[in-house]
Design a protein around this motif. Structure first.
Motif, PDB file in Angstrom:
ATOM      1  N   GLY A  39       0.929  -1.312  -0.028  1.00  0.00           N
ATOM      2  CA  GLY A  39      -0.203   0.273  -0.046  1.00  0.00           C
ATOM      3  C   GLY A  39       1.154   1.329  -0.030  1.00  0.00           C
ATOM      4  N   PHE A  40       2.024   1.082   0.482  1.00  0.00           N
ATOM      5  CA  PHE A  40       2.666   1.860   0.407  1.00  0.00           C
ATOM      6  C   PHE A  40       4.439   1.464   0.393  1.00  0.00           C
ATOM      7  N   VAL A  41       5.550   1.880   0.041  1.00  0.00           N
ATOM      8  CA  VAL A  41       6.583   2.533  -0.059  1.00  0.00           C
ATOM      9  C   VAL A  41       7.500   3.219  -0.116  1.00  0.00           C
ATOM     10  N   ILE A  42       8.159   3.128   0.857  1.00  0.00           N
ATOM     11  CA  ILE A  42       9.763   4.336   0.691  1.00  0.00           C
ATOM     12  C   ILE A  42      11.326   4.092   0.174  1.00  0.00           C
ATOM     13  N   LEU A  43      11.319   4.757  -1.028  1.00  0.00           N
ATOM     14  CA  LEU A  43      12.517   4.100  -2.035  1.00  0.00           C
ATOM     15  C   LEU A  43      13.454   5.308  -1.394  1.00  0.00           C
ATOM     16  N   GLU A  44      15.761   4.542  -1.615  1.00  0.00           N
ATOM     17  CA  GLU A  44      16.241   5.257  -1.007  1.00  0.00           C
ATOM     18  C   GLU A  44      17.245   4.957  -1.795  1.00  0.00           C
ATOM     19  N   GLY A  45      17.498   6.194  -2.185  1.00  0.00           N
ATOM     20  CA  GLY A  45      18.872   5.914  -3.126  1.00  0.00           C
ATOM     21  C   GLY A  45      19.940   7.211  -3.206  1.00  0.00           C
ATOM     22  N   ASP A  46      21.229   6.891  -2.919  1.00  0.00           N
ATOM     23  CA  ASP A  46      22.150   8.123  -2.467  1.00  0.00           C
ATOM     24  C   ASP A  46      21.707   8.899  -1.957  1.00  0.00           C
ATOM     25  N   GLY A  47      20.807   8.836  -0.807  1.00  0.00           N
ATOM     26  CA  GLY A  47      20.795  10.081  -0.100  1.00  0.00           C
ATOM     27  C   GLY A  47      19.102  10.588  -0.811  1.00  0.00           C
ATOM     28  N   VAL A  48      18.669   9.848  -1.498  1.00  0.00           N
ATOM     29  CA  VAL A  48      17.398  10.572  -2.326  1.00  0.00           C
ATOM     30  C   VAL A  48      16.381  10.229  -2.199  1.00  0.00           C
ATOM     31  N   GLN A  49      15.128  10.445  -1.533  1.00  0.00           N
ATOM     32  CA  GLN A  49      13.492   9.447  -1.583  1.00  0.00           C
ATOM     33  C   GLN A  49      12.906   9.301  -2.120  1.00  0.00           C
ATOM     34  N   LEU A  50      11.896   8.913  -2.002  1.00  0.00           N
ATOM     35  CA  LEU A  50      10.088   8.899  -3.108  1.00  0.00           C
ATOM     36  C   LEU A  50       9.640   8.001  -2.068  1.00  0.00           C
ATOM     37  N   MET A  51       8.646   8.742  -2.231  1.00  0.00           N
ATOM     38  CA  MET A  51       7.762   7.355  -2.007  1.00  0.00           C
ATOM     39  C   MET A  51       6.490   7.114  -3.153  1.00  0.00           C
ATOM     40  N   TYR A  52       5.559   5.850  -2.882  1.00  0.00           N
ATOM     41  CA  TYR A  52       4.632   5.316  -3.831  1.00  0.00           C
ATOM     42  C   TYR A  52       3.429   4.997  -2.665  1.00  0.00           C
ATOM     43  N   GLN A  53       1.732   5.403  -3.078  1.00  0.00           N
ATOM     44  CA  GLN A  53       1.014   5.140  -2.058  1.00  0.00           C
ATOM     45  C   GLN A  53       0.107   4.567  -3.423  1.00  0.00           C
ATOM     46  N   THR A  54      -0.399   3.415  -3.112  1.00  0.00           N
ATOM     47  CA  THR A  54      -1.800   3.503  -4.149  1.00  0.00           C
ATOM     48  C   THR A  54      -2.941   3.855  -3.477  1.00  0.00           C
ATOM     49  N   ILE A  55      -3.988   4.090  -4.467  1.00  0.00           N
ATOM     50  CA  ILE A  55      -4.937   4.410  -4.401  1.00  0.00           C
ATOM     51  C   ILE A  55      -5.687   4.084  -3.384  1.00  0.00           C
TER      52      ILE A  55
END
Length: 128
Positions: A39-55
């Motif tokens: 339902g939700f994730v946090i992705l990280e790479g080289d100190g940069v963060q991105l999140m996805y969440q489902t509708i």
């Protein structure tokens, strides 16, 4: 006052986007199930963060977020990278490439793709 900004992309399904981000160097650091799927994730790479969440997860969490004059649809990200050519080589086969390579009026060399959820992702190497 401001300390950080992180994009949260709202998508139908999270699982299809994970191989794309993993291929270019991100890793899942947080995952929250929603039923039998993510339902939700946090992705990280080289100190940069991105999140996805489902509708569905957003709807169950705070329904009012999805109400309003415009539905949440595909988003766009602009990600500054050190070496756009090296990153381009890591983009998985089958990824929708919108622009293979271009130089912009502001001096960036860019590659523009669509993630598997339809979001536009621009990778830009700024000129020194």
């Amino acid at each position: 006052m401001f300390r950080k900004i992180t994009s949260v992309l709202v998508v139908q399904d999270i699982e299809p986007v994970l191989p794309f981000w993993e291929a270019i160097g991100f890793r899942k650091t947080v995952e929250v199930p929603h039923g039998n799927r993510l339902g939700f994730v946090i992705l990280e790479g080289d100190g940069v963060q991105l999140m996805y969440q489902t509708i569905d997860s957003v709807r169950d969490d705070e329904k009012g977020v999805l109400d309003g004059p415009r539905p949440i649809e595909a988003g766009a990200l602009f990600i500054e990278v050190e070496d756009v050519d090296a990153l381009s080589k890591r983009i998985p086969p089958g990824t929708g490439v919108i622009v293979q390579r271009r130089t912009t009026f502001y001096g960036a060399t860019e590659t523009i793709v669509r993630d598997p959820a339809g979001n536009v992702v621009t990778f830009a190497q700024m000129q020194k």
